[in-house]
Scaffold this motif. Structure first.
Motif, PDB file in Angstrom:
ATOM      1  N   UNK A   1      68.336  46.671  18.994  1.00 44.67           N
ATOM      2  CA  UNK A   1      69.476  47.461  19.419  1.00 44.67           C
ATOM      3  C   UNK A   1      70.691  46.587  19.706  1.00 44.67           C
ATOM      4  N   UNK A   2      70.449  45.403  20.292  1.00 46.06           N
ATOM      5  CA  UNK A   2      71.597  44.554  20.631  1.00 46.06           C
ATOM      6  C   UNK A   2      72.315  44.017  19.397  1.00 46.06           C
ATOM      7  N   UNK A   3      71.695  44.107  18.219  1.00 46.94           N
ATOM      8  CA  UNK A   3      72.338  43.644  16.989  1.00 46.94           C
ATOM      9  C   UNK A   3      73.082  44.770  16.271  1.00 46.94           C
ATOM     10  N   UNK A   4      73.101  45.958  16.864  1.00 48.41           N
ATOM     11  CA  UNK A   4      73.776  47.099  16.239  1.00 48.41           C
ATOM     12  C   UNK A   4      75.266  46.826  16.067  1.00 48.41           C
ATOM     13  N   UNK A   5      75.832  47.220  14.920  1.00 47.76           N
ATOM     14  CA  UNK A   5      77.277  47.065  14.731  1.00 47.76           C
ATOM     15  C   UNK A   5      78.037  47.851  15.807  1.00 47.76           C
ATOM     16  N   UNK A   6      79.027  47.221  16.418  1.00 45.18           N
ATOM     17  CA  UNK A   6      79.780  47.854  17.495  1.00 45.18           C
ATOM     18  C   UNK A   6      81.252  48.069  17.159  1.00 45.18           C
ATOM     19  N   UNK A   7      81.691  47.515  16.039  1.00 45.00           N
ATOM     20  CA  UNK A   7      83.108  47.530  15.705  1.00 45.00           C
ATOM     21  C   UNK A   7      83.289  47.734  14.207  1.00 45.00           C
ATOM     22  N   UNK A   8      84.300  48.480  13.869  1.00 46.24           N
ATOM     23  CA  UNK A   8      84.725  48.615  12.473  1.00 46.24           C
ATOM     24  C   UNK A   8      86.238  48.445  12.458  1.00 46.24           C
ATOM     25  N   UNK A   9      86.724  47.765  11.431  1.00 42.56           N
ATOM     26  CA  UNK A   9      88.175  47.612  11.295  1.00 42.56           C
ATOM     27  C   UNK A   9      88.604  48.378  10.057  1.00 42.56           C
ATOM     28  N   UNK A  10      89.255  49.521  10.295  1.00 48.82           N
ATOM     29  CA  UNK A  10      89.682  50.424   9.233  1.00 48.82           C
ATOM     30  C   UNK A  10      91.099  50.057   8.813  1.00 48.82           C
ATOM     31  N   UNK A  11      91.304  49.991   7.495  1.00 53.39           N
ATOM     32  CA  UNK A  11      92.648  49.715   6.973  1.00 53.39           C
ATOM     33  C   UNK A  11      93.412  51.033   6.932  1.00 53.39           C
ATOM     34  N   UNK A  12      94.547  51.041   7.612  1.00 50.14           N
ATOM     35  CA  UNK A  12      95.438  52.198   7.622  1.00 50.14           C
ATOM     36  C   UNK A  12      96.793  51.670   7.187  1.00 50.14           C
ATOM     37  N   UNK A  13      97.145  51.959   5.940  1.00 52.54           N
ATOM     38  CA  UNK A  13      98.380  51.400   5.391  1.00 52.54           C
ATOM     39  C   UNK A  13      98.254  49.899   5.280  1.00 52.54           C
ATOM     40  N   UNK A  14      99.188  49.184   5.938  1.00 53.29           N
ATOM     41  CA  UNK A  14      99.145  47.718   5.880  1.00 53.29           C
ATOM     42  C   UNK A  14      98.599  47.096   7.164  1.00 53.29           C
ATOM     43  N   UNK A  15      97.968  47.890   8.019  1.00 55.20           N
ATOM     44  CA  UNK A  15      97.416  47.344   9.263  1.00 55.20           C
ATOM     45  C   UNK A  15      95.939  47.690   9.405  1.00 55.20           C
ATOM     46  N   UNK A  16      95.281  46.983  10.316  1.00 54.00           N
ATOM     47  CA  UNK A  16      93.873  47.228  10.616  1.00 54.00           C
ATOM     48  C   UNK A  16      93.762  47.865  11.991  1.00 54.00           C
ATOM     49  N   UNK A  17      92.962  48.908  12.094  1.00 53.18           N
ATOM     50  CA  UNK A  17      92.759  49.617  13.352  1.00 53.18           C
ATOM     51  C   UNK A  17      91.289  49.484  13.729  1.00 53.18           C
ATOM     52  N   UNK A  18      91.016  48.999  14.939  1.00 52.25           N
ATOM     53  CA  UNK A  18      89.640  48.868  15.402  1.00 52.25           C
ATOM     54  C   UNK A  18      89.128  50.223  15.882  1.00 52.25           C
ATOM     55  N   UNK A  19      87.962  50.611  15.350  1.00 52.03           N
ATOM     56  CA  UNK A  19      87.315  51.868  15.721  1.00 52.03           C
ATOM     57  C   UNK A  19      85.827  51.591  15.911  1.00 52.03           C
ATOM     58  N   UNK A  20      85.121  52.542  16.481  1.00 51.06           N
ATOM     59  CA  UNK A  20      83.670  52.400  16.567  1.00 51.06           C
ATOM     60  C   UNK A  20      83.081  52.817  15.222  1.00 51.06           C
ATOM     61  N   UNK A  21      81.887  52.341  14.887  1.00 53.79           N
ATOM     62  CA  UNK A  21      81.253  52.774  13.642  1.00 53.79           C
ATOM     63  C   UNK A  21      81.088  54.296  13.573  1.00 53.79           C
ATOM     64  N   UNK A  22      80.938  54.956  14.712  1.00 53.95           N
ATOM     65  CA  UNK A  22      80.798  56.414  14.734  1.00 53.95           C
ATOM     66  C   UNK A  22      82.072  57.119  14.256  1.00 53.95           C
ATOM     67  N   UNK A  23      83.214  56.435  14.307  1.00 52.92           N
ATOM     68  CA  UNK A  23      84.485  57.015  13.884  1.00 52.92           C
ATOM     69  C   UNK A  23      84.753  56.849  12.386  1.00 52.92           C
ATOM     70  N   UNK A  24      83.922  56.081  11.702  1.00 49.28           N
ATOM     71  CA  UNK A  24      84.117  55.824  10.272  1.00 49.28           C
ATOM     72  C   UNK A  24      83.618  57.022   9.470  1.00 49.28           C
ATOM     73  N   UNK A  25      84.371  57.395   8.454  1.00 49.22           N
ATOM     74  CA  UNK A  25      83.973  58.486   7.554  1.00 49.22           C
ATOM     75  C   UNK A  25      83.919  57.940   6.126  1.00 49.22           C
ATOM     76  N   UNK A  26      83.107  58.556   5.278  1.00 49.41           N
ATOM     77  CA  UNK A  26      83.061  58.114   3.883  1.00 49.41           C
ATOM     78  C   UNK A  26      84.461  58.104   3.276  1.00 49.41           C
ATOM     79  N   UNK A  27      84.744  57.052   2.550  1.00 48.67           N
ATOM     80  CA  UNK A  27      86.065  56.890   1.936  1.00 48.67           C
ATOM     81  C   UNK A  27      86.952  55.922   2.685  1.00 48.67           C
TER      82      UNK A  27
END
Length: 158
Positions: A1-27
């Motif tokens: 469990x401690x190795x579970x991914x905790x962060x995702x960096x989504x590209x929005x335009x020309x910047x990166x936004x940090x979100x939780x993996x639960x906030x990521x959607x296909x595409x």
């Protein structure tokens, strides 16, 4: 469990936004930095990605994935930063299935743990293609969890 991914960096335009993996959607287009865990299953968008897949497979060798190749959540970027396109939500990704299998196995009585894990594997499918599913060096439950997880992942992405 401690190795579970905790962060995702989504590209929005020309910047990166940090979100939780639960906030990521296909595409979603995601950036995975060196040493970071792949947050959800997806396809490589960069020229390549070099991953440490040992948490899922037990194999210690780094694996190179070319553009368009599928990558699994829970693996760790062992190379330069790369971009990927999410193909699954967190709950349907490889790491979530592995955690679920581990939780189920942990709920079993200790004496029956390995036997129960083996019962969960579709042995007919594994036997049909034995050369494509090498076992982890320690065999036993790690191999059973690995086979079940990889088969579920493959079947869900056909």
């Amino acid at each position: 469990m401690e190795r579970s991914p905790r962060l995702a960096r989504r590209r929005v335009g020309d910047r990166l936004v940090e979100v939780t993996p639960a906030d990521v959607v296909p595409g979603d287009l995601l950036m995975v930095g060196p040493g970071e865990a792949v947050p959800v299953d997806g396809r490589v968008e960069s020229a390549e990605a070099v991953l440490d897949e040992s948490a899922l497979t037990g194999e210690s060798a780094r694996v190179e994935h070319a553009r368009g190749a599928m990558v699994s959540s829970g693996t760790v970027n062992a190379g330069a930063a790369f971009t990927m396109r999410a193909t699954a939500v967190e709950a349907d990704s490889a790491w979530a299935r592995l955690v679920l299998l581990a939780r189920r196995a942990g709920a079993e009585r200790p004496g029956g743990l390995a036997g129960r894990a083996i019962e969960r594997v579709d042995l007919e499918r594994v036997a049909a293609q034995p050369s494509q599913q090498p076992l982890a060096p320690d065999g036993g439950i790690a191999a059973c969890v690995r086979i079940a997880t990889l088969r579920e992942y493959r079947d869900s992405h056909r």
